[in-house]
Design a protein around this motif. Structure first.
Motif, mmCIF file in Angstrom:
data_model
loop_
_atom_site.group_PDB
_atom_site.id
_atom_site.type_symbol
_atom_site.label_atom_id
_atom_site.label_comp_id
_atom_site.label_asym_id
_atom_site.label_seq_id
_atom_site.Cartn_x
_atom_site.Cartn_y
_atom_site.Cartn_z
ATOM 1 N N GLU A 91 0.841 -1.194 0.000
ATOM 2 C CA GLU A 91 0.000 0.000 0.000
ATOM 3 C C GLU A 91 0.878 1.246 0.000
ATOM 4 O OE1 GLU A 91 -3.317 -0.288 2.719
ATOM 5 O OE2 GLU A 91 -3.256 1.870 3.064
ATOM 6 N N ASP A 92 0.435 2.265 -0.766
ATOM 7 C CA ASP A 92 1.131 3.551 -0.791
ATOM 8 C C ASP A 92 0.090 4.632 -1.010
ATOM 9 O OD1 ASP A 92 3.867 4.988 -2.797
ATOM 10 O OD2 ASP A 92 2.782 5.707 -1.037
ATOM 11 N N GLY A 93 -0.307 5.272 0.079
ATOM 12 C CA GLY A 93 -1.331 6.298 -0.015
ATOM 13 C C GLY A 93 -2.650 5.729 -0.507
ATOM 14 N N ARG A 94 -3.169 6.278 -1.612
ATOM 15 C CA ARG A 94 -4.450 5.814 -2.149
ATOM 16 C C ARG A 94 -4.301 4.569 -3.018
ATOM 17 N NH1 ARG A 94 -6.588 8.777 -5.764
ATOM 18 N NH2 ARG A 94 -4.791 10.100 -6.277
ATOM 19 N N PHE A 95 -3.080 4.118 -3.227
ATOM 20 C CA PHE A 95 -2.818 3.009 -4.134
ATOM 21 C C PHE A 95 -2.460 1.732 -3.374
ATOM 22 C CE2 PHE A 95 -2.810 5.482 -8.016
ATOM 23 C CZ PHE A 95 -2.484 6.762 -7.587
ATOM 24 N N THR A 96 -3.041 0.609 -3.818
ATOM 25 C CA THR A 96 -2.701 -0.710 -3.278
ATOM 26 C C THR A 96 -2.428 -1.653 -4.434
ATOM 27 O OG1 THR A 96 -4.102 -0.412 -1.324
ATOM 28 C CG2 THR A 96 -3.469 -2.662 -1.879
ATOM 29 N N ALA A 97 -1.274 -2.317 -4.373
ATOM 30 C CA ALA A 97 -0.938 -3.321 -5.377
ATOM 31 C C ALA A 97 -1.063 -4.690 -4.745
ATOM 32 C CB ALA A 97 0.472 -3.103 -5.909
ATOM 33 N N GLN A 98 -1.631 -5.608 -5.515
ATOM 34 C CA GLN A 98 -1.875 -6.956 -5.013
ATOM 35 C C GLN A 98 -1.362 -7.967 -6.024
ATOM 36 O OE1 GLN A 98 -6.152 -8.351 -4.461
ATOM 37 N NE2 GLN A 98 -5.678 -7.536 -2.430
ATOM 38 N N VAL A 99 -0.653 -8.990 -5.547
ATOM 39 C CA VAL A 99 -0.130 -10.032 -6.426
ATOM 40 C C VAL A 99 -0.609 -11.386 -5.925
ATOM 41 C CG1 VAL A 99 1.934 -11.196 -7.286
ATOM 42 C CG2 VAL A 99 1.938 -8.712 -7.046
ATOM 43 N N ASP A 100 -1.206 -12.152 -6.810
ATOM 44 C CA ASP A 100 -1.611 -13.531 -6.502
ATOM 45 C C ASP A 100 -0.895 -14.444 -7.491
ATOM 46 O OD1 ASP A 100 -4.835 -15.250 -6.139
ATOM 47 O OD2 ASP A 100 -2.784 -15.981 -6.140
ATOM 48 N N LYS A 101 0.244 -14.962 -7.074
ATOM 49 C CA LYS A 101 1.052 -15.777 -7.986
ATOM 50 C C LYS A 101 0.376 -17.116 -8.299
ATOM 51 C CE LYS A 101 5.378 -15.776 -8.346
ATOM 52 N NZ LYS A 101 6.812 -16.107 -8.119
ATOM 53 N N SER A 102 -0.417 -17.627 -7.380
ATOM 54 C CA SER A 102 -1.073 -18.915 -7.646
ATOM 55 C C SER A 102 -2.067 -18.798 -8.794
ATOM 56 C CB SER A 102 -1.774 -19.431 -6.391
ATOM 57 O OG SER A 102 -2.786 -18.531 -5.985
ATOM 58 N N SER A 103 -2.681 -17.622 -8.930
ATOM 59 C CA SER A 103 -3.639 -17.384 -10.020
ATOM 60 C C SER A 103 -3.009 -16.645 -11.186
ATOM 61 C CB SER A 103 -4.835 -16.578 -9.511
ATOM 62 O OG SER A 103 -5.473 -17.226 -8.439
ATOM 63 N N LYS A 104 -1.753 -16.228 -11.030
ATOM 64 C CA LYS A 104 -1.055 -15.429 -12.050
ATOM 65 C C LYS A 104 -1.892 -14.177 -12.382
ATOM 66 C CE LYS A 104 1.392 -19.300 -14.185
ATOM 67 N NZ LYS A 104 0.566 -20.436 -13.771
ATOM 68 N N TYR A 105 -2.177 -13.418 -11.342
ATOM 69 C CA TYR A 105 -3.104 -12.294 -11.442
ATOM 70 C C TYR A 105 -2.591 -11.183 -10.557
ATOM 71 C CZ TYR A 105 -7.839 -10.219 -11.507
ATOM 72 O OH TYR A 105 -8.919 -9.410 -11.685
#
Lengths: 111, 112
Positions: free
Chosen positions: A57-71
């Motif tokens: 998370e960085d301020g209003r932005f959130t990055a999410q990684v799901d390697k099991s789903s490659k998403y």
């Protein structure tokens, strides 16, 4: 089939909405995941950088990684008209310098 | 300036002409990359320099494309005998080593 798939949009949402942008990929060897923002007639600029699975998370932005789903996802909270841009996902491939890019999603935030 | 500078910003060439695109990276940045970005697409890797050494040119589309960075700073991408399919934005990026890429605003090439 491309290594990285990204819906080109455009995605149009009202100001203040939560935005969800996504990429899927096929190569399970990818370890580093990035989101870049590109304004019209400008070069891309790095927004978020994530290693392996999880959230960042960085301020209003959130990055999410799901390697099991490659998403991977980028969430923007309390979206502003100034967030209107093209958002590109990128992943570090087999070399430690060559990035594999999505086509970019054009985002429009309506005042 | 503090950022990556590219020139010209816009170039119109007649088919068959040669063009040269210049990139002035951030001072002290070791790595320099050239990318090609077609309309509505993400950047496609062209070539990579570490100082003056061209370590990877696997993305150059044909032998009409040539890049150099003779003194490890300014780089030039040259396209000989331009074709319509060369029309694109050419982006230059630099980084300290293999970290965050800093992009220039690009050179938009239109081949008529």
């Amino acid at each position: 089939q491309k290594e990285v798939e990204q819906d080109p949009g455009p995605l149009s949402v009202p100001e203040g909405a939560i935005v969800s942008l996504n990429c899927t990929y096929s190569n399970s060897a990818f370890q580093y995941f990035m989101w870049y923002r590109q304004y019209s007639r400008k070069g891309p600029e790095l927004l978020m950088y994530t290693y392996s699975s999880g959230n960042k998370e960085d301020g209003r932005f959130t990055a999410q990684v799901d390697k099991s789903s490659k998403y991977i996802s980028l969430f923007i909270r309390d979206s502003q008209p100034s967030d209107s841009a093209t958002y590109l996902c990128a992943m570090e491939g087999s070399s430690n310098y060559q990035l594999i890019w999505g086509a970019g999603t054009k985002l429009i935030i309506k005042p | 300036g503090a950022g990556v500078s590219q020139s010209p910003r816009y170039k119109v060439a007649k088919r068959g002409q040669d063009v040269a695109l210049r990139c002035d990276p951030i001072s002290g940045h070791v790595s320099l990359f050239w990318y090609q970005q077609a309309l509505g697409q993400g950047p496609e890797f062209l070539t990579y320099f570490q100082n003056e050494a061209q370590l990877d040119k696997s993305g150059l589309p044909s032998d009409r494309f040539f890049a150099e960075r003779p003194e490890g700073s300014v780089s030039t991408l040259k396209i000989q005998r331009t074709q319509q399919e060369d029309s694109a934005v050419y982006l230059c990026a630099s980084s300290l080593n293999t970290g965050e890429l800093f992009f220039g605003e690009g050179s938009r090439l239109t081949v008529l």
